[in-house]
Design a protein around this motif. Sequence first.
Motif, PDB file in Angstrom:
ATOM      1  N   TRP A 160     -13.943  -7.950   0.967  1.00  0.00           N
ATOM      2  CA  TRP A 160     -12.784  -8.624   0.153  1.00  0.00           C
ATOM      3  C   TRP A 160     -13.083  -9.136  -1.447  1.00  0.00           C
ATOM      4  CZ3 TRP A 160      -7.860  -9.532   1.823  1.00  0.00           C
ATOM      5  CH2 TRP A 160      -7.579  -8.993   3.357  1.00  0.00           C
ATOM      6  N   ARG A 198      -9.246  -5.872  -3.580  1.00  0.00           N
ATOM      7  CA  ARG A 198      -8.632  -5.951  -2.192  1.00  0.00           C
ATOM      8  C   ARG A 198      -7.698  -7.157  -2.198  1.00  0.00           C
ATOM      9  NH1 ARG A 198     -11.327  -5.633   3.788  1.00  0.00           N
ATOM     10  NH2 ARG A 198      -9.295  -5.656   4.941  1.00  0.00           N
ATOM     11  N   ARG A 248      -4.657  -6.429  -3.683  1.00  0.00           N
ATOM     12  CA  ARG A 248      -3.527  -5.476  -3.111  1.00  0.00           C
ATOM     13  C   ARG A 248      -2.908  -6.292  -2.169  1.00  0.00           C
ATOM     14  NH1 ARG A 248      -8.220  -2.104  -3.172  1.00  0.00           N
ATOM     15  NH2 ARG A 248      -8.816  -2.696  -1.227  1.00  0.00           N
ATOM     16  N   SER A 249      -3.621  -7.293  -1.521  1.00  0.00           N
ATOM     17  CA  SER A 249      -2.870  -8.304  -0.630  1.00  0.00           C
ATOM     18  C   SER A 249      -1.705  -9.030  -1.367  1.00  0.00           C
ATOM     19  CB  SER A 249      -3.917  -9.133   0.151  1.00  0.00           C
ATOM     20  OG  SER A 249      -4.837  -8.609   0.931  1.00  0.00           O
ATOM     21  N   ASP A 299       1.178  -6.960  -1.695  1.00  0.00           N
ATOM     22  CA  ASP A 299       1.901  -6.545  -0.626  1.00  0.00           C
ATOM     23  C   ASP A 299       2.825  -7.754  -0.113  1.00  0.00           C
ATOM     24  OD1 ASP A 299       2.710  -5.893   1.949  1.00  0.00           O
ATOM     25  OD2 ASP A 299       0.715  -6.275   3.055  1.00  0.00           O
ATOM     26  N   THR A 339       2.246 -10.064   3.098  1.00  0.00           N
ATOM     27  CA  THR A 339       1.100 -10.784   3.073  1.00  0.00           C
ATOM     28  C   THR A 339       1.120 -12.179   2.066  1.00  0.00           C
ATOM     29  OG1 THR A 339      -0.099  -8.902   3.454  1.00  0.00           O
ATOM     30  CG2 THR A 339      -1.360 -10.757   2.570  1.00  0.00           C
ATOM     31  N   VAL A 395      -0.857 -14.550   0.208  1.00  0.00           N
ATOM     32  CA  VAL A 395      -2.376 -15.284  -0.164  1.00  0.00           C
ATOM     33  C   VAL A 395      -1.956 -16.542  -1.049  1.00  0.00           C
ATOM     34  CG1 VAL A 395      -4.298 -14.893  -1.618  1.00  0.00           C
ATOM     35  CG2 VAL A 395      -2.826 -12.902  -0.717  1.00  0.00           C
ATOM     36  N   ILE A 446      -5.265 -16.160   3.932  1.00  0.00           N
ATOM     37  CA  ILE A 446      -4.504 -14.911   3.697  1.00  0.00           C
ATOM     38  C   ILE A 446      -3.734 -14.513   4.886  1.00  0.00           C
ATOM     39  CG2 ILE A 446      -4.411 -12.532   3.171  1.00  0.00           C
ATOM     40  CD1 ILE A 446      -6.840 -12.921   1.409  1.00  0.00           C
ATOM     41  N   HIS A 457      -1.054 -11.968   6.922  1.00  0.00           N
ATOM     42  CA  HIS A 457      -0.192 -10.923   6.979  1.00  0.00           C
ATOM     43  C   HIS A 457       0.930 -10.829   8.202  1.00  0.00           C
ATOM     44  CE1 HIS A 457       0.905  -6.473   6.372  1.00  0.00           C
ATOM     45  NE2 HIS A 457       1.090  -6.273   7.599  1.00  0.00           N
TER      46      HIS A 457
END
Length: 153
Positions: free
Chosen positions: A34, A38, A41-42, A45, A48, A50, A64, A66
């Motif tokens: 992580w 990365r 990217r989350s 998204d 997702t 965060v 985090i 999803h």
Amino acid sequence: MQVLPCIRLARPTEAGAIAALSRDCIETGLAWRWTPARVMRSMRDPATNVAVANEFGAVLGFSIMHFDDASAHLLLLAVMPHLRERGLGRHLVEWQEDCARIAGSELIRAEARADNAVALAFYAELGWQVTARVSGYYEGRIDALRMEKRLSA
């Protein structure tokens, strides 16, 4: 009564702090997966969340999650070691659970290291049920316990 920091969606400038907290508190003894890239990217998204607990510009903890069609997956949760057992982890999980309810999720899933008794007790206290043990889930060396929690309306 203890006042907890505000939980909010993370900002791009916090990706490094989130990744470092994951590396130091979750991925201990494992390869660092992580990374800041990365985490970013989350953040980008749309399925997702965060989230961070931030106070005076410092990331004190994060989660985090999803989202799928009818369920959600809590991917990571960490709180700074010196701030544990003050309700911050519970606050982060409950924030994500509220988001999951709003999104129409009926179930949240997660995995935790089978060797992390403190985390397993934390999740049990919050009503999570262990559903399976996955041998070698982490790098083929460390087992995970799969857990889930049914959400009420």
